[in-house]
Design a protein around this motif. Structure first.
Motif, PDB file in Angstrom:
ATOM      1  N   LYS A 262       0.842  -1.197   0.000  1.00 54.16           N
ATOM      2  CA  LYS A 262       0.000   0.000   0.000  1.00 54.16           C
ATOM      3  C   LYS A 262       0.876   1.245   0.000  1.00 54.16           C
ATOM      4  N   PRO A 263       0.460   2.296  -0.724  1.00 52.19           N
ATOM      5  CA  PRO A 263       1.194   3.560  -0.625  1.00 52.19           C
ATOM      6  C   PRO A 263       1.239   4.037   0.816  1.00 52.19           C
ATOM      7  N   ASN A 264       2.399   4.543   1.236  1.00 51.21           N
ATOM      8  CA  ASN A 264       2.537   4.968   2.624  1.00 51.21           C
ATOM      9  C   ASN A 264       3.740   5.904   2.736  1.00 51.21           C
ATOM     10  N   ALA A 265       3.465   7.189   2.915  1.00 54.77           N
ATOM     11  CA  ALA A 265       4.535   8.178   2.948  1.00 54.77           C
ATOM     12  C   ALA A 265       5.461   7.974   4.145  1.00 54.77           C
ATOM     13  N   GLU A 266       4.897   7.548   5.292  1.00 51.30           N
ATOM     14  CA  GLU A 266       5.742   7.328   6.471  1.00 51.30           C
ATOM     15  C   GLU A 266       6.743   6.210   6.209  1.00 51.30           C
ATOM     16  N   ASN A 267       6.252   5.120   5.614  1.00 49.63           N
ATOM     17  CA  ASN A 267       7.167   4.031   5.246  1.00 49.63           C
ATOM     18  C   ASN A 267       8.198   4.493   4.225  1.00 49.63           C
ATOM     19  N   MET A 268       7.761   5.306   3.250  1.00 51.14           N
ATOM     20  CA  MET A 268       8.694   5.813   2.244  1.00 51.14           C
ATOM     21  C   MET A 268       9.776   6.676   2.881  1.00 51.14           C
ATOM     22  N   SER A 269       9.397   7.474   3.872  1.00 48.87           N
ATOM     23  CA  SER A 269      10.384   8.307   4.562  1.00 48.87           C
ATOM     24  C   SER A 269      11.389   7.455   5.330  1.00 48.87           C
ATOM     25  N   THR A 270      10.894   6.344   5.896  1.00 50.48           N
ATOM     26  CA  THR A 270      11.807   5.411   6.562  1.00 50.48           C
ATOM     27  C   THR A 270      12.790   4.828   5.560  1.00 50.48           C
ATOM     28  N   ILE A 271      12.266   4.402   4.407  1.00 50.09           N
ATOM     29  CA  ILE A 271      13.133   3.852   3.366  1.00 50.09           C
ATOM     30  C   ILE A 271      14.127   4.908   2.889  1.00 50.09           C
ATOM     31  N   ALA A 272      13.678   6.157   2.773  1.00 45.87           N
ATOM     32  CA  ALA A 272      14.578   7.242   2.393  1.00 45.87           C
ATOM     33  C   ALA A 272      15.747   7.347   3.373  1.00 45.87           C
ATOM     34  N   GLY A 273      15.437   7.243   4.661  1.00 43.98           N
ATOM     35  CA  GLY A 273      16.489   7.302   5.666  1.00 43.98           C
ATOM     36  C   GLY A 273      17.463   6.152   5.563  1.00 43.98           C
ATOM     37  N   LEU A 274      16.949   4.948   5.294  1.00 46.68           N
ATOM     38  CA  LEU A 274      17.821   3.785   5.146  1.00 46.68           C
ATOM     39  C   LEU A 274      18.710   3.917   3.918  1.00 46.68           C
ATOM     40  N   LEU A 275      18.150   4.465   2.839  1.00 46.91           N
ATOM     41  CA  LEU A 275      18.955   4.719   1.639  1.00 46.91           C
ATOM     42  C   LEU A 275      20.027   5.767   1.926  1.00 46.91           C
ATOM     43  N   GLN A 276      19.627   6.831   2.596  1.00 51.23           N
ATOM     44  CA  GLN A 276      20.547   7.932   2.887  1.00 51.23           C
ATOM     45  C   GLN A 276      21.747   7.441   3.698  1.00 51.23           C
ATOM     46  N   LYS A 277      21.485   6.548   4.651  1.00 52.52           N
ATOM     47  CA  LYS A 277      22.554   6.045   5.522  1.00 52.52           C
ATOM     48  C   LYS A 277      23.327   4.881   4.915  1.00 52.52           C
ATOM     49  N   GLY A 278      22.884   4.404   3.749  1.00 52.66           N
ATOM     50  CA  GLY A 278      23.561   3.269   3.122  1.00 52.66           C
ATOM     51  C   GLY A 278      23.213   1.942   3.753  1.00 52.66           C
ATOM     52  N   ILE A 279      22.175   1.909   4.591  1.00 51.39           N
ATOM     53  CA  ILE A 279      21.761   0.654   5.224  1.00 51.39           C
ATOM     54  C   ILE A 279      21.138  -0.272   4.192  1.00 51.39           C
ATOM     55  N   ILE A 280      20.369   0.300   3.270  1.00 50.98           N
ATOM     56  CA  ILE A 280      19.927  -0.465   2.111  1.00 50.98           C
ATOM     57  C   ILE A 280      20.377   0.263   0.851  1.00 50.98           C
ATOM     58  N   LYS A 281      20.633  -0.507  -0.189  1.00 53.20           N
ATOM     59  CA  LYS A 281      21.039   0.036  -1.480  1.00 53.20           C
ATOM     60  C   LYS A 281      20.216  -0.619  -2.577  1.00 53.20           C
ATOM     61  N   SER A 282      19.884   0.171  -3.586  1.00 50.07           N
ATOM     62  CA  SER A 282      19.183  -0.360  -4.749  1.00 50.07           C
ATOM     63  C   SER A 282      20.198  -0.957  -5.713  1.00 50.07           C
ATOM     64  N   HIS A 283      19.924  -2.177  -6.147  1.00 45.04           N
ATOM     65  CA  HIS A 283      20.734  -2.756  -7.213  1.00 45.04           C
ATOM     66  C   HIS A 283      19.943  -2.630  -8.511  1.00 45.04           C
ATOM     67  N   VAL A 284      20.383  -1.735  -9.373  1.00 40.19           N
ATOM     68  CA  VAL A 284      19.729  -1.511 -10.665  1.00 40.19           C
ATOM     69  C   VAL A 284      20.560  -2.211 -11.726  1.00 40.19           C
ATOM     70  N   SER A 285      20.027  -3.311 -12.237  1.00 41.42           N
ATOM     71  CA  SER A 285      20.812  -4.113 -13.174  1.00 41.42           C
ATOM     72  C   SER A 285      20.666  -3.673 -14.619  1.00 41.42           C
ATOM     73  N   LYS A 286      19.529  -3.035 -14.939  1.00 39.07           N
ATOM     74  CA  LYS A 286      19.284  -2.598 -16.309  1.00 39.07           C
ATOM     75  C   LYS A 286      18.612  -1.230 -16.290  1.00 39.07           C
ATOM     76  N   VAL A 287      19.109  -0.328 -17.122  1.00 44.41           N
ATOM     77  CA  VAL A 287      18.492   0.980 -17.305  1.00 44.41           C
ATOM     78  C   VAL A 287      18.161   1.147 -18.779  1.00 44.41           C
ATOM     79  N   PHE A 288      16.901   1.462 -19.064  1.00 42.71           N
ATOM     80  CA  PHE A 288      16.440   1.648 -20.434  1.00 42.71           C
ATOM     81  C   PHE A 288      15.954   3.079 -20.627  1.00 42.71           C
ATOM     82  N   PRO A 289      16.091   3.627 -21.826  1.00 37.61           N
ATOM     83  CA  PRO A 289      15.373   4.863 -22.124  1.00 37.61           C
ATOM     84  C   PRO A 289      13.870   4.604 -22.046  1.00 37.61           C
ATOM     85  N   PHE A 290      13.116   5.627 -21.661  1.00 40.49           N
ATOM     86  CA  PHE A 290      11.673   5.488 -21.517  1.00 40.49           C
ATOM     87  C   PHE A 290      11.019   4.897 -22.765  1.00 40.49           C
ATOM     88  N   GLU A 291      11.537   5.293 -23.911  1.00 38.72           N
ATOM     89  CA  GLU A 291      10.945   4.838 -25.172  1.00 38.72           C
ATOM     90  C   GLU A 291      11.097   3.333 -25.390  1.00 38.72           C
TER      91      GLU A 291
END
Length: 313
Positions: A262-291
């Motif tokens: 479910k959408p949840n801004a409070e949870n998103m802010s928590t995730i933002a904090g974890l990203l900011q501190k490097g506690i979690i990191k996104s692994h992006v394996s593929k990046v495509f142009p929008f098209e």
């Protein structure tokens, strides 16, 4: 603005480019110019007529997409806490159509979080639906406790790779399944044990499990129940609609739940904090142009994606 609409449920040929008006926002909404979006298995399933297709089939046009990162260009009259120029990220309006396959989206302010400084739009867009799913799975029904033995299936995937990191942050002992090819990746995320699901049935390799995160469904539910403690918890996230997990688990003295993120801004802010501190990191394996949305769908549909697939504008 540029958009990609789904003209009919089916193959990727049904994802077609279009020019449509920029959305008009309501008083409680903001307008976001997107920098990156990410896609998930639910995008692929819905495109093909499964997933949440039944909930959106009457919409016209159908514009898929829920995971966004971008910059606010306009705020509604009742919006506080955000202003034009703010960089934000979120999962929007799920399971209805978030309409993120477009240059601009409107979003409810209560769904958004500020994008962490130093985290790219690609990394932020990735850490939305998938990271929220993992966070909510571990907190909603029966929170994971320090020392719990947690079994995470498909640990190298979108939800799975966040789940490993979040479970370790919660001080759990993590057993993760993936192919041998992704063993080092999964262990690098912090997993304590790795099981190559192709080499042996996972139920012969582990046991005494307190918590299972099931990202696969089907027979994996029955097999997972075999390795669990009484009083343990299994959460099935497969489309959030697996109706068999609860009775099967309860019959064995185990707590079973299906869940839909479910959408949840409070949870998103928590995730933002974890990203900011490097506690979690996104692994992006593929990046495509929008098209190249069709190519991105085919990549995800291959079942061989490690981490996340992202598209940029």
């Amino acid at each position: 603005m540029k958009a990609i609409i789904l003209k009919d449920f089916g193959g990727v040929e049904n994802l077609v480019p279009a020019e449509i008006p920029v959305p008009t926002i309501a008083a409680d909404e903001v307008l976001v110019k997107l920098k990156a979006i990410s896609i998930n298995p639910v995008d692929v399933k819905t495109r093909s007529g499964k997933g949440v297709a039944g909930l959106i089939k009457e919409e016209s046009p159908i514009i898929l997409g829920w995971d966004i990162s971008g910059e606010i260009t306009e705020v509604g009259a009742d919006v506080t806490g955000f202003k034009p120029g703010d960089e934000v990220f979120a999962m929007i309006d799920f399971p209805k159509t978030g309409k993120a396959y477009a240059e601009y989206v409107k979003a409810k302010a209560y769904e958004l979080a500020l994008k962490p400084a130093g985290v790219s739009h690609e990394e932020a867009a990735a850490a939305t639906l998938a990271a929220l799913t993992a966070w909510q799975a571990f907190h909603t029904n029966a929170p994971v406790k320090p020392g719990d033995r947690v079994l995470i299936h498909a640990a190298s995937g979108g939800v799975g790779h966040y789940a490993v990191q979040i479970a370790k942050y919660l001080n759990a002992y993590v057993i993760a399944t993936s192919s041998a090819a992704n063993r080092d990746f999964v262990l690098g995320l912090g997993a304590d044990e790795h099981i190559d699901y192709k080499a042996q049935p996972f139920e012969t390799a582990t046991g005494n499990i307190d918590f299972v995160l099931d990202t696969i469904g089907g027979e994996y539910i029955d097999r997972s129940l075999q390795v669990m403690k009484k009083g343990g918890t299994i959460i099935s996230i497969v489309s959030g609609m697996n109706e068999t997990v609860t009775p099967k688990a309860n019959a064995l003295g185990i707590n079973g739940h299906n869940t839909r993120v479910k959408p949840n801004a409070e949870n998103m802010s928590t995730i933002a904090g974890l990203l900011q501190k490097g506690i979690i990191k996104s692994h992006v394996s593929k990046v495509f142009p929008f098209e190249q949305m069709a190519d991105a769908h085919l990549q995800l549909e291959s079942g061989r994606t490690v981490g996340k697939v992202v598209l940029v504008f």
